[in-house]
Design a protein around this motif. Structure first.
Motif, short mmCIF file in Angstrom:
data_model
loop_
_atom_site.label_atom_id
_atom_site.label_comp_id
_atom_site.label_asym_id
_atom_site.label_seq_id
_atom_site.Cartn_x
_atom_site.Cartn_y
_atom_site.Cartn_z
N LEU A 46 63.19 19.46 -29.04
CA LEU A 46 62.28 18.64 -28.77
C LEU A 46 61.23 19.32 -28.01
CD1 LEU A 46 64.65 15.99 -29.34
CD2 LEU A 46 63.51 16.62 -30.76
N ILE A 47 59.63 18.77 -28.67
CA ILE A 47 58.87 18.84 -27.74
C ILE A 47 58.09 17.70 -27.79
CG2 ILE A 47 57.53 21.15 -28.49
CD1 ILE A 47 56.32 21.76 -26.17
N LEU A 48 57.61 17.38 -26.33
CA LEU A 48 56.83 16.31 -26.77
C LEU A 48 55.81 16.45 -25.40
CD1 LEU A 48 58.26 13.12 -25.46
CD2 LEU A 48 59.12 15.66 -25.07
N ARG A 79 50.33 15.95 -38.68
CA ARG A 79 51.34 17.20 -40.01
C ARG A 79 50.52 18.67 -39.58
NH1 ARG A 79 55.26 16.26 -43.00
NH2 ARG A 79 56.38 14.19 -42.37
N ASP A 80 49.43 18.04 -39.31
CA ASP A 80 48.10 19.83 -39.24
C ASP A 80 48.47 20.28 -38.22
OD1 ASP A 80 47.01 18.96 -41.82
OD2 ASP A 80 44.79 18.09 -40.58
N GLU A 81 48.81 19.20 -37.34
CA GLU A 81 48.91 20.46 -35.61
C GLU A 81 50.83 20.85 -35.69
OE1 GLU A 81 47.17 17.93 -32.24
OE2 GLU A 81 48.66 16.61 -33.66
N MET A 82 51.27 19.81 -36.49
CA MET A 82 52.71 21.26 -36.69
C MET A 82 52.79 21.89 -37.89
SD MET A 82 55.85 18.69 -39.05
CE MET A 82 55.97 18.81 -40.02
N GLU A 83 51.74 21.98 -38.75
CA GLU A 83 51.75 22.95 -39.58
C GLU A 83 51.32 24.66 -38.43
OE1 GLU A 83 52.55 23.59 -42.70
OE2 GLU A 83 53.86 21.55 -42.88
N ARG A 84 49.98 23.76 -37.81
CA ARG A 84 49.52 25.08 -37.37
C ARG A 84 50.87 25.94 -35.94
NH1 ARG A 84 45.03 21.67 -36.75
NH2 ARG A 84 45.61 21.22 -35.35
N ILE A 109 55.24 27.72 -26.18
CA ILE A 109 54.95 26.85 -26.63
C ILE A 109 54.38 25.86 -26.00
CG2 ILE A 109 57.30 25.48 -26.68
CD1 ILE A 109 56.92 24.60 -29.75
N VAL A 110 55.27 26.18 -24.92
CA VAL A 110 54.46 24.75 -23.44
C VAL A 110 52.89 24.88 -23.34
CG1 VAL A 110 54.50 23.79 -20.91
CG2 VAL A 110 56.98 23.89 -22.21
N LYS A 111 52.71 26.09 -23.55
CA LYS A 111 51.23 26.25 -22.60
C LYS A 111 50.55 26.60 -24.12
CE LYS A 111 48.34 30.57 -21.21
NZ LYS A 111 48.64 31.98 -21.07
N TYR A 112 50.77 26.43 -25.60
CA TYR A 112 50.17 26.23 -26.28
C TYR A 112 49.90 25.31 -26.84
CZ TYR A 112 49.26 25.75 -31.47
OH TYR A 112 48.90 25.46 -32.27
N ILE A 113 50.77 24.19 -26.34
CA ILE A 113 50.50 22.49 -26.57
C ILE A 113 49.70 21.75 -26.08
CG2 ILE A 113 52.27 20.65 -26.76
CD1 ILE A 113 52.67 21.85 -28.82
N ALA A 114 50.32 22.39 -24.62
CA ALA A 114 48.96 21.63 -23.53
C ALA A 114 47.76 22.37 -23.72
CB ALA A 114 49.95 22.43 -22.24
N SER A 125 52.68 21.01 -16.83
CA SER A 125 53.01 20.07 -16.29
C SER A 125 53.93 18.72 -17.00
CB SER A 125 53.28 19.23 -14.37
OG SER A 125 51.94 19.25 -14.98
N ASP A 126 52.92 18.68 -18.24
CA ASP A 126 52.66 17.14 -18.63
C ASP A 126 53.53 17.17 -20.05
OD1 ASP A 126 51.53 16.61 -17.08
OD2 ASP A 126 49.20 16.76 -17.59
N ILE A 127 54.32 18.17 -20.11
CA ILE A 127 54.59 18.79 -22.05
C ILE A 127 56.16 19.43 -21.38
CG2 ILE A 127 55.23 20.50 -23.97
CD1 ILE A 127 52.19 19.25 -23.33
#
Length: 402
Positions: A61-63, A79-84, A242-247, A255-257
């Motif tokens: 899980l990522i948040l 959902r758009d972010e999820m699809e990306r 994936i942390v780098k991408y979401i951040a 560090s916030d992810i």
């Protein structure tokens, strides 16, 4: 020589059966407790491993961490972010959903059953295969149309409809504050031991699947992305990527992810269970010390009772070493016999517990071998002083002893 010493040791033990048994009791309890505790620990670790496999060991899980002081509405996903995320990591991520679920009460006439429905996408079975016994699983059309279709576990189906073969049957339940009619499109079966079932569910709620677009409709935002990496992808190596991408997409520091993976949870649980098993096993092993002291005590008594026998053997040419080996053999044999009985007792307790809980138990042969060897060493260690005393006895004085 060894055979002769073994024969004399067995004769001495048989001559005082009750005393020998009571002497071995500390060893029996100690070894039995250690074997049982280590086996229970290993079995529990195996149960947890199976439980996590059922959840998916390649799952995470990522948040954006809820601990950040300036949490924003944009930190939620849509959902758009999820699809990306699916598109960017299509070669490494096999499945993504909103991690949505619905705790609700299913109503069929007078029957009311509490359910926890997991919201899933149509390709969920690619990462978590399900044993469908009636009907089918959630399909792509169900997800796109946000259809009120559900797949029930057979236990819940029996409680709600009185039969597992209930495909096409309908019931009412409330999802997102809307009470609607839902149709059963499939029923699946899951084999779980009572212990594993208790770990995965509190037993008060039945399980099922529902399109995640029903639980989390289009336009809704959600805090978590639930994803499964593809086979062969190392979760720990993929996490920083994936942390780098979401951040970056959220305008946050890395560090916030936060990422919560099943692999990390398994490691934490396994290390805690190992430490707990070792600690409790160490406490149980203290009884071996008590048993060893008991053996030393009874061997001292035995040396005193057999003083004349020692004098006769020395007068006939027995060396100091021979006398010492004789009593050490008796001490070690008594302890080893107690260890064997303790192993049988410990294994029996674990097997009975496993049969009652319908759980596979693990008894490591290495632990059994170590237990027998350790019990023998306890006997030798605590038999050294009595054996030494016997070996140093003056033959003249020993022959005069009455």
């Amino acid at each position: 020589m060894l055979r002769e010493n073994m024969s004399m040791a067995l004769h001495a033990i048989r001559s005082n059966k009750m005393r020998s048994f009571l002497t071995m009791l500390g060893i029996i309890i100690g070894i039995g407790a250690v074997i049982a505790i280590v086996s229970v620990g290993d079995s529990m670790r195996n149960v947890f491993t199976d439980a996590y496999k059922d959840v998916g060991i390649n799952r995470a899980l990522i948040l954006v961490s809820w601990e950040v002081t300036d949490f924003r509405s944009s930190d939620y996903f849509d959902r758009d972010e999820m699809e990306r995320v699916k598109e960017v990591f299509h070669d490494k991520i096999a499945y993504v959903d909103t991690n949505s679920s619905a705790d609700t009460e299913a109503i069929n006439r007078l029957k009311k059953v509490k359910f926890e429905f997991q919201g899933v996408d149509y390709n969920y079975t690619d990462v978590q295969p399900q044993n469908i016994i009636y009907g089918r699983f959630i399909n792509e059309a169900d997800v796109k149309k946000a259809a009120n279709h559900v797949v029930l576990e057979d236990k819940g189906a029996v409680q709600l409809f009185g039969t597992a073969d209930c495909v096409g049957r309908t019931f009412r339940m409330t999802v997102n504050k809307n009470t609607q009619e839902f149709t059963v499109v499939g029923v699946y079966h899951k084999d779980l031991s009572p212990l594993a079932a208790m770990l995965l569910n509190n037993g008060q709620k039945q399980a099922g699947f529902i399109p995640d677009t029903v639980v989390s409709p289009k336009g809704d935002r959600f805090q978590l992305l639930n994803f499964y990496v593809r086979d062969g992808v190392n979760m720990k190596e993929f996490q920083p990527e994936i942390v780098k991408y979401i951040a970056k997409t959220k305008g946050r520091k890395e560090s916030d992810i936060r990422v919560m993976s099943v692999v990390d949870q398994m490691g934490d649980v396994d290390s805690k269970l190992s430490a707990m098993s070792a600690a409790v096993g160490g406490i149980a092993a203290i009884s071996l010390l008590v048993g060893g002291i008991g053996i030393m005590n009874i061997m001292m008594v035995s040396v005193t009772e057999r003083t004349r026998e020692i004098g006769i053997r020395k007068a006939l040419g027995a060396r100091t070493r021979d006398i010492m080996i004789q009593f050490l053999t008796e001490s070690a044999l008594m302890s080893a016999c107690g260890g064997v009985i303790g192993i049988i007792l410990g294994v029996a307790i674990v097997m009975i517990g496993g049969a009652v809980l319908k759980t596979t138990v693990i008894v490591r042969p290495s632990v059994v071998v170590m237990a027998v060897g350790f019990s023998g060493l306890v006997g030798i260690f605590f038999g050294i002083y009595p054996a030494s005393k016997a070996a140093k006895a003056d033959p003249i004085e020993a022959l005069r002893y009455e």
